[in-house]
Every structure is written in structure tokens, then in C-alpha cells.
Design an enzyme around this catalytic site. Structure first.
Site, short mmCIF file in Angstrom:
data_model
loop_
_atom_site.label_atom_id
_atom_site.label_comp_id
_atom_site.label_asym_id
_atom_site.label_seq_id
_atom_site.Cartn_x
_atom_site.Cartn_y
_atom_site.Cartn_z
N CYS A 88 -0.45 4.13 1.93
CA CYS A 88 -0.33 4.05 3.39
C CYS A 88 1.10 4.35 3.84
O CYS A 88 1.32 5.01 4.84
CB CYS A 88 -0.64 2.65 3.91
SG CYS A 88 -1.96 1.81 3.12
N ASP A 89 2.06 3.81 3.13
CA ASP A 89 3.43 3.76 3.66
C ASP A 89 4.45 4.64 2.93
O ASP A 89 5.57 4.80 3.40
CB ASP A 89 3.93 2.30 3.64
CG ASP A 89 3.03 1.41 4.50
OD1 ASP A 89 2.52 1.90 5.52
OD2 ASP A 89 2.83 0.24 4.14
N CYS A 147 0.84 -1.21 0.00
CA CYS A 147 0.00 0.00 0.00
C CYS A 147 0.87 1.25 0.00
O CYS A 147 1.27 1.73 1.06
CB CYS A 147 -0.93 -0.01 1.20
SG CYS A 147 -2.00 1.43 1.26
#
Ligand code: NAP
Length: 307
Positions: free
Chosen positions: A135-136, A132
Site C-alpha cells: 500500500c505505502d 502494508c
């Protein structure tokens, strides 16, 4: 006595279905799964969910939907469904030995990111390996990164990663992208992006953190090491439909088939919504919209046809 509506899965589709079904006085039971809230629990800021002009954190958005579903009387079970039987009324679902019976069912179990299954991948998940980018990506400022995949997600995420990374290498197993032309060209033209065509990733290297990946040319068979500090996977998703095999019609990729324009599945009284149906849009807002439709479809079906 059988429940009126059983909802399986608790992402935006399931929770929206729960809000609508609860407000329609159907007193739904939601089996939310061990990973409650779905994929948005794994994201940070959500900037494209309407109504939040300053963005909202994924888990906060899901917590809000869950509270809203509970407020109108949704009963929530925090376990995974292990088996279902949709062959006759009332429909049955089991959580281990506990059996639930319901006149209508809404399936909203979502989809999960695919992994490569190569050495080092699982061990270094969260330590430089991620599925992701949104997300990261933030944690990889000024780093060298690699991303695997050739679809729209890989392009979108590679472009997103250029905001942080010093360089992003897209590793793709073929010599052309599956992504739409405009997205592919945007990635190819980006000064921070390089593409390794006809190349597979065979191993993630590093003790505690990712330090590189082993790549192999499918044309020559030659292997080499690419020094990167992050490996992102964008190789698609698989629908979470294992327990529904043989119960409702699935398409060749395993997604639940619904009648066009409805949430009706091949079994009257069983409805499906969200990423478990949709391999294309895969957005929180589209899933929520489908969840709303599933609850309305279930309500009308119970009124008109019933068990
Ligand atoms: P996708 O289109 O299925 O692409 C997956 C990519 O990963 C393919 O290029 C595939 O390679 C590669 N791949 C799969 N398994 C692999 C493996 N084991 N090893 C190496 N590579 C592997 O999935 P997606 O990109 O997640 O997109 C899903 C859907 O959402 C698509 O319909 C897409 O158009 C849509 N989407 C749209 C947007 C947008 O319009 N903004 C953004 C994201 C997604 P091959 O090409 O060789 O099969």
C-alpha cells in the site's frame, strides 16, 4: 422470524458469499463491520485479481463487489458484531443491543496485521510506520527503509520496497529466516537489502515523521539507532475471531477450523471462509473462491438438513 443466512464480515469472502447467497434466493443479511471491505480497502492497486488486465484499486474492487451483492438483494448492516451464540438454532448475533437470528451463518471476518506494540509505533502510524508495503511503499522513493519479520511476507515486501527505496534493512529477531529458501535467498542476495540478524526493534523515533528506529542485539544486548524514514511491519496476521472463541473450534493460532475441502465448521450450519480460515494463501481471489463455496455449502445444508 430468523433469517436464512447471516454473513459476518465484508471482505472478498463475505461479499462473494453474499452475491451467491442472494442469487440463490436466500436473501442474506450481511453485517459488514465498521471497516467495511476488509484489508483491500487499505491497498492501492490490485494487479493480480483476474479480469482486470490493467489492475484495479482495492477500494474500487470492493465497492464493485458490494454493489453486486446489493443488486441481488443482500441487506447490509454497517456495524460490528459484538457477540454471537451458536449453541442452538436459530443462531444469534448481536450488534450492541440489536439481535439477529439466522438458520445459517457464514463467518468471513478476515485477519488483521500484527503490530509490535513499541513506543512511537502507533503515534507514527501513517507517518512512516506501515503494516502494508504494497500500500505505502510507493511513497518512499529514494529513502532508507527498515522492515521487521523473517517470513515470506517480509521477504516479498522487502523485495517490493527495493523498487522505491535506496536501501532496505530487514530486521529479524533470530539468526535464520522462516521464509521459504528461495524467497529468503532472493532477499539476501539483493544488492539494496541488508539483514540485521538477532535484532529487535524497540522504539520508533521521530516527532512528526519517522527519522529512525532503536534496535537492540539479542546476543549482546547493545542498542543503537538506525536512521530510516520508514518502518514496515511484516510479522504476520491475527485472525479476527475473538467473538467466536468458545463458539466454534479454533486452531492454536486462533483461525477457524473447517473440515478439509469444505467451509463447514465444528457447528453444523456455521460456515467460514477467507483469511479467518486461511493463514497461508491470504489472497483476495482465494478468499472470494472460499466465499463462493461457503454460500453453496450453506445453501445445500439448508436444503438437506436445515435448522
Ligand atoms: P509468518 O510466516 O508467521 O512470519 C512472521 C515473521 O514475523 C516470523 O519470521 C516471526 O519471527 C516474525 N515475528 C512475529 N512476531 C514478531 C515480533 N513480535 N517481533 C519480531 N518479529 C516477529 O507470517 P507471514 O510472513 O505473514 O506469512 C504468513 C503465511 O503466508 C506463511 O505461511 C507464508 O508462507 C505465506 N506467504 C507466502 C507467500 C508466497 O509464497 N509468495 C508470500 C507471503 C506469505 P520468527 O521467525 O522468529 O517466529
Amino acid at each position: 422470524m430468523a433469517e436464512k443466512v447471516l454473513i459476518i464480515g465484508s471482505g472478498p469472502a463475505g461479499l462473494t458469499a453474499a452475491i451467491y447467497a442472494a442469487r440463490a434466493d436466500l436473501s442474506p443479511v450481511m453485517i459488514e463491520g465498521m471497516q467495511r471491505g476488509g484489508q483491500l480497502m487499505l491497498t492501492t492497486e490490485v494487479e493480480n485479481y483476474p479480469g482486470f488486465p490493467d489492475g484495479i484499486m482495492g477500494p474500487e474492487l470492493m465497492e464493485g463487489m458490494r454493489k453486486q451483492a446489493e443488486r441481488f438483494g443482500t441487506r447490509i448492516v454497517s456495524s460490528d458484531v459484538t457477540k454471537v451464540d451458536f449453541s442452538e438454532q436459530p443462531f444469534k448475533a448481536w450488534v450492541g443491543a440489536d439481535e439477529y437470528e439466522s438458520d445459517a451463518v457464514i463467518v468471513s471476518t478476515g485477519a488483521s496485521a500484527r503490530w509490535l506494540g513499541i513506543p512511537g509505533e502507533e503515534r507514527l502510524r501513517g507517518y512512516g510506520v506501515s503494516a502494508c508495503a504494497t500500500c505505502d511503499g510507493f511513497f518512499f522513493r529514494d529513502r532508507n527503509l527498515a522492515i521487521v519479520g523473517g517470513g515470506d511476507s517480509a521477504m516479498e515486501e522487502a523485495l517490493f520496497l527495493t523498487k522505491f527505496a535506496s536501501k532496505v534493512t530487514i530486521v529479524h529477531r533470530r539468526d535464520e529466516f522462516r521464509a521459504s529458501k528461495i524467497m529468503a535467498q532472493r532477499a539476501i542476495d539483493h544488492p539494496k537489502i541488508e539483514v540485521l540478524w538477532d535484532t529487535t526493534v524497540d522504539e520508533v523515533l521521530g516527532d512528526d515523521l519517522v527519522t529512525g528506529i532503536k534496535v537492540t542485539s539479542v546476543k549482546t544486548g547493545a542498542s543503537s539507532e538506525l536512521p530510516v524514514e520508514g518502518l514496515f511491519l511484516a510479522i504476520g496476521h491475527d485472525p479476527n475471531t475473538k467473538i467466536f472463541q468458545g463458539q466454534v473450534d479454533l486452531d492454536p493460532a486462533g483461525y477457524i477450523v473447517t473440515d478439509p475441502g469444505t467451509t463447514t465448521t465444528s457447528v453444523p450450519g456455521v460456515f467460514a471462509a477467507g483469511d479467518v480460515v486461511d493463514h497461508y494463501y491470504q489472497q483476495a481471489v482465494t478468499a472470494a473462491g472460499m466465499g463462493c463455496r461457503a454460500a453453496i455449502d450453506a445453501e445445500h445444508w439448508l436444503d438437506r438438513v436445515g435448522p
